[in-house]
Design an enzyme around this catalytic site. Sequence first.
Site, PDB file in Angstrom:
ATOM      1  N   THR A  11       0.821  -1.220   0.000  1.00 34.40           N
ATOM      2  CA  THR A  11       0.000   0.000   0.000  1.00 34.40           C
ATOM      3  C   THR A  11       0.855   1.271   0.000  1.00 34.40           C
ATOM      4  O   THR A  11       0.651   2.170  -0.820  1.00 34.40           O
ATOM      5  CB  THR A  11      -0.931  -0.019   1.226  1.00 34.40           C
ATOM      6  OG1 THR A  11      -1.676  -1.232   1.182  1.00 34.40           O
ATOM      7  CG2 THR A  11      -1.875   1.164   1.233  1.00 34.40           C
ATOM      8  N   SER A 139       3.081   7.725  11.476  1.00 33.31           N
ATOM      9  CA  SER A 139       1.891   7.080  10.921  1.00 33.31           C
ATOM     10  C   SER A 139       0.954   8.088  10.253  1.00 33.31           C
ATOM     11  O   SER A 139       1.106   9.307  10.407  1.00 33.31           O
ATOM     12  CB  SER A 139       1.123   6.376  12.043  1.00 33.31           C
ATOM     13  OG  SER A 139       0.459   7.353  12.825  1.00 33.31           O
ATOM     14  N   CYS A 140      -0.036   7.556   9.579  1.00 38.76           N
ATOM     15  CA  CYS A 140      -1.029   8.406   8.913  1.00 38.76           C
ATOM     16  C   CYS A 140      -1.722   9.330   9.917  1.00 38.76           C
ATOM     17  O   CYS A 140      -1.884  10.527   9.682  1.00 38.76           O
ATOM     18  CB  CYS A 140      -2.050   7.533   8.199  1.00 38.76           C
ATOM     19  SG  CYS A 140      -2.647   6.135   9.180  1.00 38.76           S
ATOM     20  N   GLY A 195      -1.353   9.611  21.152  1.00 36.31           N
ATOM     21  CA  GLY A 195      -0.845  10.871  21.725  1.00 36.31           C
ATOM     22  C   GLY A 195       0.667  10.828  21.910  1.00 36.31           C
ATOM     23  O   GLY A 195       1.393  11.701  21.390  1.00 36.31           O
ATOM     24  N   HIS A 220      -9.764   7.740   7.766  1.00 35.89           N
ATOM     25  CA  HIS A 220      -9.980   7.964   9.201  1.00 35.89           C
ATOM     26  C   HIS A 220     -10.712   9.304   9.357  1.00 35.89           C
ATOM     27  O   HIS A 220     -10.638  10.163   8.474  1.00 35.89           O
ATOM     28  CB  HIS A 220      -8.656   8.134   9.954  1.00 35.89           C
ATOM     29  CG  HIS A 220      -7.711   6.987   9.888  1.00 35.89           C
ATOM     30  ND1 HIS A 220      -8.021   5.722  10.296  1.00 35.89           N
ATOM     31  CD2 HIS A 220      -6.406   6.937   9.503  1.00 35.89           C
ATOM     32  CE1 HIS A 220      -6.952   4.934  10.160  1.00 35.89           C
ATOM     33  NE2 HIS A 220      -5.965   5.648   9.666  1.00 35.89           N
TER      34      HIS A 220
HETATM   35  P1  NAD Z   1       1.271  -3.700   3.110  1.00 37.24           P
HETATM   36  O1  NAD Z   1       1.060  -5.017   3.726  1.00 37.24           O
HETATM   37  O2  NAD Z   1       0.256  -3.138   2.188  1.00 37.24           O
HETATM   38  O3  NAD Z   1       2.649  -3.711   2.302  1.00 37.24           O
HETATM   39  C1  NAD Z   1       3.826  -4.256   2.828  1.00 37.24           C
HETATM   40  C2  NAD Z   1       4.582  -4.960   1.720  1.00 37.24           C
HETATM   41  O4  NAD Z   1       5.815  -5.462   2.226  1.00 37.24           O
HETATM   42  C3  NAD Z   1       3.812  -6.156   1.163  1.00 37.24           C
HETATM   43  O5  NAD Z   1       3.928  -6.132  -0.253  1.00 37.24           O
HETATM   44  C4  NAD Z   1       4.572  -7.361   1.739  1.00 37.24           C
HETATM   45  O6  NAD Z   1       4.504  -8.487   0.902  1.00 37.24           O
HETATM   46  C5  NAD Z   1       5.978  -6.816   1.801  1.00 37.24           C
HETATM   47  N1  NAD Z   1       6.888  -7.501   2.711  1.00 37.24           N
HETATM   48  C6  NAD Z   1       6.598  -8.308   3.763  1.00 37.24           C
HETATM   49  N2  NAD Z   1       7.744  -8.745   4.348  1.00 37.24           N
HETATM   50  C7  NAD Z   1       8.757  -8.196   3.652  1.00 37.24           C
HETATM   51  C8  NAD Z   1      10.172  -8.256   3.765  1.00 37.24           C
HETATM   52  N3  NAD Z   1      10.777  -8.977   4.706  1.00 37.24           N
HETATM   53  N4  NAD Z   1      10.916  -7.570   2.860  1.00 37.24           N
HETATM   54  C9  NAD Z   1      10.332  -6.839   1.889  1.00 37.24           C
HETATM   55  N5  NAD Z   1       8.992  -6.737   1.742  1.00 37.24           N
HETATM   56  C10 NAD Z   1       8.226  -7.402   2.608  1.00 37.24           C
HETATM   57  O7  NAD Z   1       1.588  -2.700   4.301  1.00 37.24           O
HETATM   58  P2  NAD Z   1       1.418  -1.125   4.294  1.00 37.24           P
HETATM   59  O8  NAD Z   1       0.012  -0.795   4.621  1.00 37.24           O
HETATM   60  O9  NAD Z   1       2.033  -0.557   3.078  1.00 37.24           O
HETATM   61  O10 NAD Z   1       2.249  -0.734   5.591  1.00 37.24           O
HETATM   62  C11 NAD Z   1       3.657  -0.609   5.553  1.00 37.24           C
HETATM   63  C12 NAD Z   1       4.095   0.277   6.709  1.00 37.24           C
HETATM   64  O11 NAD Z   1       3.481   1.540   6.561  1.00 37.24           O
HETATM   65  C13 NAD Z   1       3.710  -0.227   8.103  1.00 37.24           C
HETATM   66  O12 NAD Z   1       4.691   0.198   9.022  1.00 37.24           O
HETATM   67  C14 NAD Z   1       2.419   0.535   8.375  1.00 37.24           C
HETATM   68  O13 NAD Z   1       2.146   0.678   9.749  1.00 37.24           O
HETATM   69  C15 NAD Z   1       2.747   1.857   7.731  1.00 37.24           C
HETATM   70  N6  NAD Z   1       1.571   2.663   7.346  1.00 37.24           N
HETATM   71  C16 NAD Z   1       0.492   2.080   6.753  1.00 37.24           C
HETATM   72  C17 NAD Z   1      -0.603   2.859   6.429  1.00 37.24           C
HETATM   73  C18 NAD Z   1      -1.830   2.281   5.810  1.00 37.24           C
HETATM   74  O14 NAD Z   1      -2.901   2.800   5.967  1.00 37.24           O
HETATM   75  N7  NAD Z   1      -1.766   1.210   5.071  1.00 37.24           N
HETATM   76  C19 NAD Z   1      -0.577   4.232   6.676  1.00 37.24           C
HETATM   77  C20 NAD Z   1       0.568   4.812   7.205  1.00 37.24           C
HETATM   78  C21 NAD Z   1       1.641   4.003   7.564  1.00 37.24           C
END
Ligand code: NAD
Length: 337
Positions: A11, A139-140, A195, A220
Amino acid sequence: MQQVAINGYGTIGKRVADAVRQQPDMEVLGVAKTRPNFEAETAVEKGFPLYAAVEEREHLFDEAGLEIAGPVEDLVAEADVVVDATPSGIGAQNKALYEEYDTPALYQGGEDADLVDTSFNARSNFEDAADADHVRVVSCNTTGLSRIIAPLREEYGVEKVRATLVRRGGDPGQTSRGPINDILPNPVTIPSHHGPDVETIFDDLDIDTLGMKVPATLMHMHSLNVTLEAEVDAAEVRELLADESRLFLIPERMDIDGSGKLKEYAMDAGRPRGDIWENCIWEESISTVGDDLYLFQGIHQESDVVPENVDAIRAVTGSADAAESIETTNETLGIGL
Ligand code: NAD
């Protein structure tokens, strides 16, 4: 040209890759994935060199007919900076890899704050990431809160922030998440961990947050109460916030009553994936009672951290100051609804 590696192409990672590609001073050196899926296929179609994040799984890509440029180690070794966008906790496991090749790394909000030299929000503390080797783009939710707290602190001073975060149960692609028919106090303990996360950006801020999860995927919603250090007219606050490039004040005339219409508007406006990089604040909700400010803001969780990652790349590589970087990122992405 900064050579940028993206480790984790889900994502957040795929959005950051597209945003980096649009920058005049950066190139996507490659993206690393653990398995071949639709995202791996589109990465190849877009021309991003694909690296295997896990060596033992490289054969899965061969079997799917996807060409692999090499192991993730090669990508990290050649990059000027790596953006780790792997799931929460995996970034911490990857830290040793980045240290081994002496490549500065950005992590995402799912990692602990103590993993890194500094947490990051471009509007609030860009300079703290100068020369840092490990930086966490918050984070978001923390990004959304920091962007609005920064100008309020500078202009009026902030005595206390109280925020209720009505959080989407999962992203649209996260079919296993919920709730699907409930409203959860989540976390049920108060105040929530959000917070303290904002305090990684503003260490002297007094903020209490409460969280809920609801059956929604689009965005959100924050209900915010900020006790200011001065009595301020709501119209003045509206003007202050309207001047901030990553805050979008939804005008009453647009008749946007919630996240659904906001996303519809973003898609109509031609935004990639219907992304909304800005905080979306309902202009009519901005109200003051004495020195208390109230408002509602929508946060598109999948995309508000994307411009922040781009700015964090410039912050760690020292290639621009905050104002230059934010302006370039805004212009190239088309930020400013
Ligand atoms: P996601 O699951 O959509 O994407 C993560 C990707 O990493 C997947 O393609 C997965 O296959 C891959 N992956 C897993 N293990 C791996 C490894 N060892 N090496 C390389 N790639 C690997 O997750 P996301 O939603 O993109 O979240 C990623 C980070 O961003 C997290 O820390 C999350 O908390 C943060 N985040 C997410 C959001 C959200 O709403 N989705 C918003 C802000 C921050």
